[in-house]
Design a protein around this motif. Structure first.
Motif, PDB file in Angstrom:
ATOM      1  N   PRO A   1       0.845  -1.201   0.000  1.00 57.46           N
ATOM      2  CA  PRO A   1       0.000   0.000   0.000  1.00 57.46           C
ATOM      3  C   PRO A   1       0.878   1.248   0.000  1.00 57.46           C
ATOM      4  CG  PRO A   1      -0.131  -1.137   2.117  1.00 57.46           C
ATOM      5  CD  PRO A   1       0.706  -1.984   1.218  1.00 57.46           C
ATOM      6  N   VAL A   2       0.358   2.333  -0.535  1.00 59.63           N
ATOM      7  CA  VAL A   2       1.124   3.570  -0.658  1.00 59.63           C
ATOM      8  C   VAL A   2       1.621   4.072   0.701  1.00 59.63           C
ATOM      9  CG1 VAL A   2      -0.825   5.168  -0.551  1.00 59.63           C
ATOM     10  CG2 VAL A   2       1.203   5.782  -1.864  1.00 59.63           C
ATOM     11  N   GLU A   3       0.950   3.709   1.770  1.00 64.85           N
ATOM     12  CA  GLU A   3       1.364   4.145   3.109  1.00 64.85           C
ATOM     13  C   GLU A   3       2.770   3.659   3.460  1.00 64.85           C
ATOM     14  OE1 GLU A   3      -1.678   2.838   2.466  1.00 64.85           O
ATOM     15  OE2 GLU A   3      -2.855   4.656   2.767  1.00 64.85           O
ATOM     16  N   VAL A   4       3.213   2.555   2.856  1.00 68.50           N
ATOM     17  CA  VAL A   4       4.559   2.046   3.107  1.00 68.50           C
ATOM     18  C   VAL A   4       5.602   3.053   2.607  1.00 68.50           C
ATOM     19  CG1 VAL A   4       6.198   0.205   2.520  1.00 68.50           C
ATOM     20  CG2 VAL A   4       3.839  -0.359   3.079  1.00 68.50           C
ATOM     21  N   ALA A   5       5.396   3.590   1.409  1.00 70.68           N
ATOM     22  CA  ALA A   5       6.331   4.590   0.869  1.00 70.68           C
ATOM     23  C   ALA A   5       6.240   5.896   1.651  1.00 70.68           C
ATOM     24  CB  ALA A   5       6.037   4.843  -0.605  1.00 70.68           C
ATOM     25  N   ILE A   6       5.030   6.280   2.067  1.00 66.94           N
ATOM     26  CA  ILE A   6       4.867   7.510   2.844  1.00 66.94           C
ATOM     27  C   ILE A   6       5.557   7.368   4.198  1.00 66.94           C
ATOM     28  CG2 ILE A   6       3.168   8.971   4.012  1.00 66.94           C
ATOM     29  CD1 ILE A   6       1.326   8.476   1.571  1.00 66.94           C
ATOM     30  N   ALA A   7       5.498   6.203   4.795  1.00 66.33           N
ATOM     31  CA  ALA A   7       6.197   5.982   6.065  1.00 66.33           C
ATOM     32  C   ALA A   7       7.707   6.107   5.875  1.00 66.33           C
ATOM     33  CB  ALA A   7       5.839   4.613   6.629  1.00 66.33           C
ATOM     34  N   ARG A   8       8.209   5.704   4.716  1.00 67.86           N
ATOM     35  CA  ARG A   8       9.657   5.749   4.439  1.00 67.86           C
ATOM     36  C   ARG A   8      10.126   7.155   4.073  1.00 67.86           C
ATOM     37  NH1 ARG A   8      14.249   6.457   3.893  1.00 67.86           N
ATOM     38  NH2 ARG A   8      15.785   5.227   2.801  1.00 67.86           N
ATOM     39  N   TYR A   9       9.367   7.860   3.209  1.00 64.46           N
ATOM     40  CA  TYR A   9       9.814   9.140   2.650  1.00 64.46           C
ATOM     41  C   TYR A   9       9.065  10.358   3.180  1.00 64.46           C
ATOM     42  CZ  TYR A   9      12.206   6.219  -0.762  1.00 64.46           C
ATOM     43  OH  TYR A   9      13.007   5.283  -1.350  1.00 64.46           O
ATOM     44  N   GLY A  10       7.986  10.165   3.917  1.00 63.84           N
ATOM     45  CA  GLY A  10       7.156  11.290   4.346  1.00 63.84           C
ATOM     46  C   GLY A  10       6.088  11.587   3.296  1.00 63.84           C
ATOM     47  N   GLN A  11       5.328  12.625   3.523  1.00 64.39           N
ATOM     48  CA  GLN A  11       4.273  12.989   2.572  1.00 64.39           C
ATOM     49  C   GLN A  11       4.895  13.366   1.227  1.00 64.39           C
ATOM     50  OE1 GLN A  11       0.877  12.869   2.796  1.00 64.39           O
ATOM     51  NE2 GLN A  11       1.285  11.795   4.709  1.00 64.39           N
ATOM     52  N   PRO A  12       4.324  12.897   0.115  1.00 65.85           N
ATOM     53  CA  PRO A  12       4.882  13.244  -1.196  1.00 65.85           C
ATOM     54  C   PRO A  12       4.686  14.731  -1.497  1.00 65.85           C
ATOM     55  CG  PRO A  12       2.857  11.966  -1.436  1.00 65.85           C
ATOM     56  CD  PRO A  12       3.172  12.015   0.022  1.00 65.85           C
ATOM     57  N   ASP A  13       5.620  15.279  -2.274  1.00 63.64           N
ATOM     58  CA  ASP A  13       5.515  16.678  -2.693  1.00 63.64           C
ATOM     59  C   ASP A  13       4.473  16.847  -3.793  1.00 63.64           C
ATOM     60  OD1 ASP A  13       7.695  17.928  -1.103  1.00 63.64           O
ATOM     61  OD2 ASP A  13       8.889  16.446  -2.175  1.00 63.64           O
ATOM     62  N   THR A  14       4.304  15.809  -4.607  1.00 64.39           N
ATOM     63  CA  THR A  14       3.357  15.867  -5.720  1.00 64.39           C
ATOM     64  C   THR A  14       2.637  14.528  -5.849  1.00 64.39           C
ATOM     65  OG1 THR A  14       4.917  17.291  -6.900  1.00 64.39           O
ATOM     66  CG2 THR A  14       3.127  16.372  -8.186  1.00 64.39           C
TER      67      THR A  14
ATOM     68  N   ARG B   1      -1.507   6.357 -10.494  1.00 60.75           N
ATOM     69  CA  ARG B   1      -1.256   7.573  -9.724  1.00 60.75           C
ATOM     70  C   ARG B   1       0.257   7.657  -9.494  1.00 60.75           C
ATOM     71  NH1 ARG B   1      -4.979   9.191  -4.736  1.00 60.75           N
ATOM     72  NH2 ARG B   1      -6.255   9.886  -6.480  1.00 60.75           N
ATOM     73  N   GLN B   2       0.789   8.851  -9.689  1.00 57.13           N
ATOM     74  CA  GLN B   2       2.221   9.094  -9.515  1.00 57.13           C
ATOM     75  C   GLN B   2       2.450   9.830  -8.204  1.00 57.13           C
ATOM     76  OE1 GLN B   2       4.082  12.408 -11.600  1.00 57.13           O
ATOM     77  NE2 GLN B   2       5.595  10.959 -12.409  1.00 57.13           N
ATOM     78  N   TYR B   3       3.327   9.278  -7.372  1.00 57.89           N
ATOM     79  CA  TYR B   3       3.741   9.916  -6.121  1.00 57.89           C
ATOM     80  C   TYR B   3       5.181  10.344  -6.300  1.00 57.89           C
ATOM     81  CZ  TYR B   3      -0.415   7.787  -4.135  1.00 57.89           C
ATOM     82  OH  TYR B   3      -1.709   7.429  -3.884  1.00 57.89           O
TER      83      TYR B   3
ATOM     84  N   CYS C   1      16.733  16.218  -6.385  1.00 56.54           N
ATOM     85  CA  CYS C   1      16.416  14.908  -6.961  1.00 56.54           C
ATOM     86  C   CYS C   1      14.934  14.636  -6.742  1.00 56.54           C
ATOM     87  CB  CYS C   1      17.230  13.820  -6.283  1.00 56.54           C
ATOM     88  SG  CYS C   1      19.000  14.022  -6.470  1.00 56.54           S
ATOM     89  N   ARG C   2      14.348  13.922  -7.667  1.00 56.19           N
ATOM     90  CA  ARG C   2      12.961  13.514  -7.531  1.00 56.19           C
ATOM     91  C   ARG C   2      12.902  11.993  -7.468  1.00 56.19           C
ATOM     92  NH1 ARG C   2      12.697  18.318  -9.748  1.00 56.19           N
ATOM     93  NH2 ARG C   2      10.888  19.634  -9.562  1.00 56.19           N
ATOM     94  N   HIS C   3      12.172  11.503  -6.481  1.00 52.32           N
ATOM     95  CA  HIS C   3      11.933  10.066  -6.325  1.00 52.32           C
ATOM     96  C   HIS C   3      10.479   9.838  -6.705  1.00 52.32           C
ATOM     97  CE1 HIS C   3      15.672   9.357  -4.042  1.00 52.32           C
ATOM     98  NE2 HIS C   3      15.468  10.584  -3.619  1.00 52.32           N
ATOM     99  N   THR C   4      10.236   8.958  -7.665  1.00 51.04           N
ATOM    100  CA  THR C   4       8.890   8.744  -8.186  1.00 51.04           C
ATOM    101  C   THR C   4       8.489   7.279  -8.053  1.00 51.04           C
ATOM    102  OG1 THR C   4       9.251  10.504  -9.797  1.00 51.04           O
ATOM    103  CG2 THR C   4       7.410   9.007 -10.214  1.00 51.04           C
ATOM    104  N   ILE C   5       7.258   7.065  -7.571  1.00 52.51           N
ATOM    105  CA  ILE C   5       6.688   5.721  -7.488  1.00 52.51           C
ATOM    106  C   ILE C   5       5.277   5.786  -8.071  1.00 52.51           C
ATOM    107  CG2 ILE C   5       5.978   3.829  -5.983  1.00 52.51           C
ATOM    108  CD1 ILE C   5       8.041   4.704  -3.982  1.00 52.51           C
ATOM    109  N   TYR C   6       4.925   4.788  -8.868  1.00 58.14           N
ATOM    110  CA  TYR C   6       3.593   4.701  -9.461  1.00 58.14           C
ATOM    111  C   TYR C   6       2.754   3.670  -8.715  1.00 58.14           C
ATOM    112  CZ  TYR C   6       5.508   7.419 -13.262  1.00 58.14           C
ATOM    113  OH  TYR C   6       6.091   8.418 -13.992  1.00 58.14           O
TER     114      TYR C   6
END
Length: 101
Positions: free
Chosen positions: A31-44, A53-55, A74-79
């Motif tokens: 779930p997207v919450e895993v990436a948010i827990a790692r990186y914080g709230q996405p900028d976009t 959906r692109q985070y 740098c931009r880190h992107t996850i779909y």
């Protein structure tokens, strides 16, 4: 002697775990919450035309090349795709793509 070799092997294995880069987190089907827990709230967050959906997270980076200091963002992107059964966005990447090396 066998005990010493076993202990040394264990210490080396633990050392390898401690030095594993954190960017190797496997996000696939999480779930997207895993990436948010790692990186914080996405900028976009963008909804793509194909239904994904692109985070994207922006991270400052500073490098020194000789006497020159180079600063860049740098931009880190996850779909992700919507998962009906989980009622959540499910990540489609093993790790984020990055715009910086």
């Amino acid at each position: 002697m066998h005990r010493i070799i076993t202990v040394l092997a264990g210490v080396l294995a633990l050392g390898a775990c401690a030095t594993t880069p954190t960017h190797r987190i496997d996000f696939l089907n999480q779930p997207v919450e895993v990436a948010i827990a790692r990186y914080g709230q996405p900028d976009t967050v963008l909804d793509m035309p194909d239904g994904r959906r692109q985070y994207q997270w922006r991270k400052p980076r500073t490098d020194r090349v000789g006497q020159q200091i180079i600063r860049e963002t740098c931009r880190h992107t996850i779909y992700a795709r919507w998962n009906e059964s989980a009622n959540d966005w499910t990540l489609q990447s093993r790790r984020p793509t990055r715009t910086c090396p």
